[in-house]
Design a protein around this motif. Structure first.
Motif, PDB file in Angstrom:
ATOM      1  N   LEU A  38      -1.555 -89.493  32.444  1.00 38.03           N
ATOM      2  CA  LEU A  38      -2.441 -88.344  32.241  1.00 38.03           C
ATOM      3  C   LEU A  38      -1.628 -87.089  32.532  1.00 38.03           C
ATOM      4  O   LEU A  38      -1.115 -86.930  33.644  1.00 38.03           O
ATOM      5  CB  LEU A  38      -3.643 -88.437  33.197  1.00 38.03           C
ATOM      6  CG  LEU A  38      -4.599 -87.250  33.191  1.00 38.03           C
ATOM      7  CD1 LEU A  38      -5.401 -87.201  31.883  1.00 38.03           C
ATOM      8  CD2 LEU A  38      -5.554 -87.324  34.383  1.00 38.03           C
ATOM      9  N   LEU A  39      -1.505 -86.217  31.543  1.00 36.37           N
ATOM     10  CA  LEU A  39      -0.789 -84.951  31.752  1.00 36.37           C
ATOM     11  C   LEU A  39      -1.811 -83.854  32.020  1.00 36.37           C
ATOM     12  O   LEU A  39      -2.800 -83.730  31.286  1.00 36.37           O
ATOM     13  CB  LEU A  39       0.047 -84.583  30.527  1.00 36.37           C
ATOM     14  CG  LEU A  39       1.044 -85.619  30.022  1.00 36.37           C
ATOM     15  CD1 LEU A  39       1.940 -85.028  28.951  1.00 36.37           C
ATOM     16  CD2 LEU A  39       1.900 -86.126  31.169  1.00 36.37           C
ATOM     17  N   ILE A  40      -1.563 -83.098  33.066  1.00 28.80           N
ATOM     18  CA  ILE A  40      -2.519 -82.050  33.470  1.00 28.80           C
ATOM     19  C   ILE A  40      -1.745 -80.730  33.456  1.00 28.80           C
ATOM     20  O   ILE A  40      -0.884 -80.498  34.313  1.00 28.80           O
ATOM     21  CB  ILE A  40      -3.064 -82.354  34.894  1.00 28.80           C
ATOM     22  CG1 ILE A  40      -3.510 -83.826  34.982  1.00 28.80           C
ATOM     23  CG2 ILE A  40      -4.205 -81.426  35.270  1.00 28.80           C
ATOM     24  CD1 ILE A  40      -3.496 -84.387  36.390  1.00 28.80           C
ATOM     25  N   LYS A  41      -2.032 -79.908  32.455  1.00 28.33           N
ATOM     26  CA  LYS A  41      -1.260 -78.666  32.293  1.00 28.33           C
ATOM     27  C   LYS A  41      -2.176 -77.466  32.430  1.00 28.33           C
ATOM     28  O   LYS A  41      -3.003 -77.200  31.548  1.00 28.33           O
ATOM     29  CB  LYS A  41      -0.609 -78.633  30.898  1.00 28.33           C
ATOM     30  CG  LYS A  41       0.551 -79.592  30.739  1.00 28.33           C
ATOM     31  CD  LYS A  41       1.185 -79.392  29.361  1.00 28.33           C
ATOM     32  CE  LYS A  41       1.951 -80.634  28.980  1.00 28.33           C
ATOM     33  NZ  LYS A  41       2.095 -80.809  27.541  1.00 28.33           N
ATOM     34  N   ASP A  42      -2.052 -76.757  33.567  1.00 31.50           N
ATOM     35  CA  ASP A  42      -2.858 -75.551  33.811  1.00 31.50           C
ATOM     36  C   ASP A  42      -4.335 -75.785  33.519  1.00 31.50           C
ATOM     37  O   ASP A  42      -4.987 -74.974  32.845  1.00 31.50           O
ATOM     38  CB  ASP A  42      -2.333 -74.371  32.963  1.00 31.50           C
ATOM     39  CG  ASP A  42      -1.006 -73.853  33.509  1.00 31.50           C
ATOM     40  OD1 ASP A  42      -0.829 -73.872  34.743  1.00 31.50           O
ATOM     41  OD2 ASP A  42      -0.154 -73.461  32.694  1.00 31.50           O
ATOM     42  N   VAL A  43      -4.837 -76.893  33.994  1.00 31.08           N
ATOM     43  CA  VAL A  43      -6.261 -77.199  33.785  1.00 31.08           C
ATOM     44  C   VAL A  43      -7.089 -76.390  34.784  1.00 31.08           C
ATOM     45  O   VAL A  43      -6.841 -76.432  35.992  1.00 31.08           O
ATOM     46  CB  VAL A  43      -6.530 -78.715  33.951  1.00 31.08           C
ATOM     47  CG1 VAL A  43      -8.031 -78.997  33.951  1.00 31.08           C
ATOM     48  CG2 VAL A  43      -5.856 -79.496  32.838  1.00 31.08           C
ATOM     49  N   ARG A  44      -8.028 -75.624  34.255  1.00 30.79           N
ATOM     50  CA  ARG A  44      -8.867 -74.776  35.109  1.00 30.79           C
ATOM     51  C   ARG A  44     -10.223 -75.457  35.315  1.00 30.79           C
ATOM     52  O   ARG A  44     -10.886 -75.821  34.339  1.00 30.79           O
ATOM     53  CB  ARG A  44      -9.070 -73.409  34.428  1.00 30.79           C
ATOM     54  CG  ARG A  44      -9.895 -72.421  35.239  1.00 30.79           C
ATOM     55  CD  ARG A  44     -10.050 -71.110  34.469  1.00 30.79           C
ATOM     56  NE  ARG A  44      -8.816 -70.345  34.435  1.00 30.79           N
ATOM     57  CZ  ARG A  44      -8.457 -69.438  35.349  1.00 30.79           C
ATOM     58  NH1 ARG A  44      -9.263 -69.169  36.359  1.00 30.79           N
ATOM     59  NH2 ARG A  44      -7.314 -68.791  35.253  1.00 30.79           N
ATOM     60  N   VAL A  45     -10.569 -75.664  36.576  1.00 28.10           N
ATOM     61  CA  VAL A  45     -11.888 -76.254  36.877  1.00 28.10           C
ATOM     62  C   VAL A  45     -12.612 -75.364  37.882  1.00 28.10           C
ATOM     63  O   VAL A  45     -11.996 -74.557  38.578  1.00 28.10           O
ATOM     64  CB  VAL A  45     -11.761 -77.697  37.460  1.00 28.10           C
ATOM     65  CG1 VAL A  45     -11.430 -78.696  36.388  1.00 28.10           C
ATOM     66  CG2 VAL A  45     -10.771 -77.760  38.605  1.00 28.10           C
ATOM     67  N   LYS A  46     -13.936 -75.557  37.969  1.00 31.22           N
ATOM     68  CA  LYS A  46     -14.735 -74.734  38.878  1.00 31.22           C
ATOM     69  C   LYS A  46     -14.422 -75.084  40.338  1.00 31.22           C
ATOM     70  O   LYS A  46     -13.937 -76.179  40.624  1.00 31.22           O
ATOM     71  CB  LYS A  46     -16.225 -74.979  38.613  1.00 31.22           C
ATOM     72  CG  LYS A  46     -16.695 -74.418  37.289  1.00 31.22           C
ATOM     73  CD  LYS A  46     -18.192 -74.661  37.187  1.00 31.22           C
ATOM     74  CE  LYS A  46     -18.672 -74.466  35.766  1.00 31.22           C
ATOM     75  NZ  LYS A  46     -19.869 -75.218  35.485  1.00 31.22           N
TER      76      LYS A  46
END
Ligand SMILES: Cc1cc2nc3c(=O)[nH]c(=O)nc-3n(C[C@H](O)[C@H](O)[C@H](O)COP(=O)(O)OP(=O)(O)OC[C@H]3O[C@@H](n4cnc5c(N)ncnc54)[C@H](O)[C@@H]3O)c2cc1C
Length: 380
Positions: A210-218
């Motif tokens: 799983l690649l997570i690139k600058d993922v914005r979450v609350k």
């Protein structure tokens, strides 16, 4: 027919037997072609299985650990990959309901989604940490930006990646160095699945990177803080030995059917009547019986225990996993000896069981850690 409409565990296991037969009919093709079992997952969702561990307070059935394991074992008799995959989702929801340590609104929303068919899994392993149970700190990072978290990293072994609606990702918080789990919706911008799963075992689990690139979450996506390698006793992880026990049972069933049918012209009748074959069948039965008693006695204890007793159960939970997984490996080996060289044919299910059952050694907790924990317990 839906699991929710059935009143007793016996009725529910019967329904799972029916589904499991269908999984078995697809297992060889999925394994050979390395396909994710989309159809099996669809049927598990449509049957209502995937929400059976949702707590009663959120309108679920909240099945016991023991019943959960029986159902998982049945799935694994049909297809180990399907069982291990859905076992993570089912077990995590069960465990969250028991621990009740997430913000209520976040967990309630998750449960509502699960009742509509949503699936989730923990994404803890990274190439740099190896098994997170050994205490490695996530390189995946979380940075606070106003009322959001920005997450970056790579997770390996993300089982069920092709169908997950929620990825529960562990990450180190840049500002504080604390470690937390972040519940990331599957449709978030910046999430990408890299199809790296090339294992010879459990080929249908879709355990890709799983690649997570600058993922914005609350802000509320930070659901839990914890110390790596110290998550406490986890009864739900017994879905792992239950899975390998189911595979072992399938191997024994196959070996007996084979032995009843196989009639070389050196003997009258079939090899099932030979003492050397019966010896192996008896040994398989012994291993299965011992494993099953151990698994379900500890599961029953978990079901009946209060939080304090449960917190002290880590050594015996580890012991169950070690004993049952290794017994399953022995059973598959014996089944292959009954079938002889035919067991090595690509067309023969035993070679799939042989590969699949080995994966159990590399699911948590690892055998050496369990033995160390038992030693510490004994010395104490
Ligand atoms: C089919 C399958 C599905 C999986 N699904 C998931 C999933 O959904 N989510 C997830 O997060 N993970 C998942 N995993 C990953 C799993 O939990 C382990 O993290 C992974 O298998 C790596 O474990 P390992 O023991 O091989 O790795 P490592 O920890 O790298 O160990 C490799 C070897 O090094 C030795 N070693 C390494 N570190 C130490 C140490 N500190 N002390 C002593 N010995 C050490 C061990 O003896 C071991 O033999 C899955 C794994 C499999 C096989």
């Amino acid at each position: 027919m839906k699991f929710q409409d059935l009143k007793t565990p016996v009725e529910r296991i019967r329904l799972m037997e029916e589904l499991s037969k269908k999984f078995l009919s697809r297992a060889a093709k999925n394994d050979e072609e390395g396909l994710f079992p989309f159809e099996n997952m669809k049927e598990l969702k449509e049957s209502g299985y995937t929400s059976l561990t949702v707590p009663k307070r959120y309108g679920g059935k909240e099945i016991s650990l023991s019943e959960f394991l029986h159902l998982q074992e049945k799935i694994a008799e049909g297809d180990g990959s399907t069982a291990l995959s859905i076992g993570w989702h089912m077990g995590i929801i069960k465990s969250l309901g028991e621990k009740n340590n997430w913000e209520e609104a976040v967990f309630k929303k998750l449960c509502e989604d699960v009742k509509k068919g949503a699936l989730m899994n923990n994404c803890a392993t990274e190439p740099q940490t190896g098994s997170p149970t050994r205490g490695g700190k996530p390189v995946t990072s979380a940075r606070k930006e106003e009322d959001s978290w920005i997450i970056n990293g790579r997770k390996s072994f993300t089982t069920m990646a092709p169908v997950l609606d929620y990825f529960n990702v562990s990450a180190t918080i840049e500002e504080s160095g604390e470690i937390g789990n972040f519940l990331i919706p599957g449709n978030s911008t910046g999430l990408e699945i890299e199809e790296t799963w090339d294992s010879i075992a459990m080929r249908g689990t879709g355990s890709h990177d799983l690649l997570i690139k600058d993922v914005r979450v609350k802000e509320e996506a930070l659901v839990e803080l914890f110390q790596t390698g110290k998550k406490g006793a986890a009864g739900w992880l017994l879905h792992i030995p239950a899975c390998y026990l189911g595979i072992a049972q399938a191997a024994q069933d196959y070996a007996i059917t084979f032995a009843k049918d196989y009639s070389p012209n050196s003997i009258k009748g079939a090899i099932i009547d030979l003492p050397n074959v019966q010896q192996k069948i008896g040994e398989m039965e012994f291993e299965l019986m011992r494993a099953r008693y151990f698994l379900y006695s500890v599961a029953d204890k978990w079901d009946e225990a209060n939080d304090e007793t449960r917190s002290g159960m880590q050594p015996e939970l580890g012991a169950v996993k070690l004993a049952v997984t290794n017994a399953a490996i022995t059973v598959v080996d014996l089944a292959m000896r009954v079938a002889g060289a035919r067991s090595l044919s690509v067309k023969n299910p035993l070679q799939r069981y042989y590969r699949d059952v080995r994966a159990g050694l590399h699911n948590p907790p690892m055998d050496d850690m369990t033995i160390q924990a038992l030693a510490k317990n004994a010395i104490k």
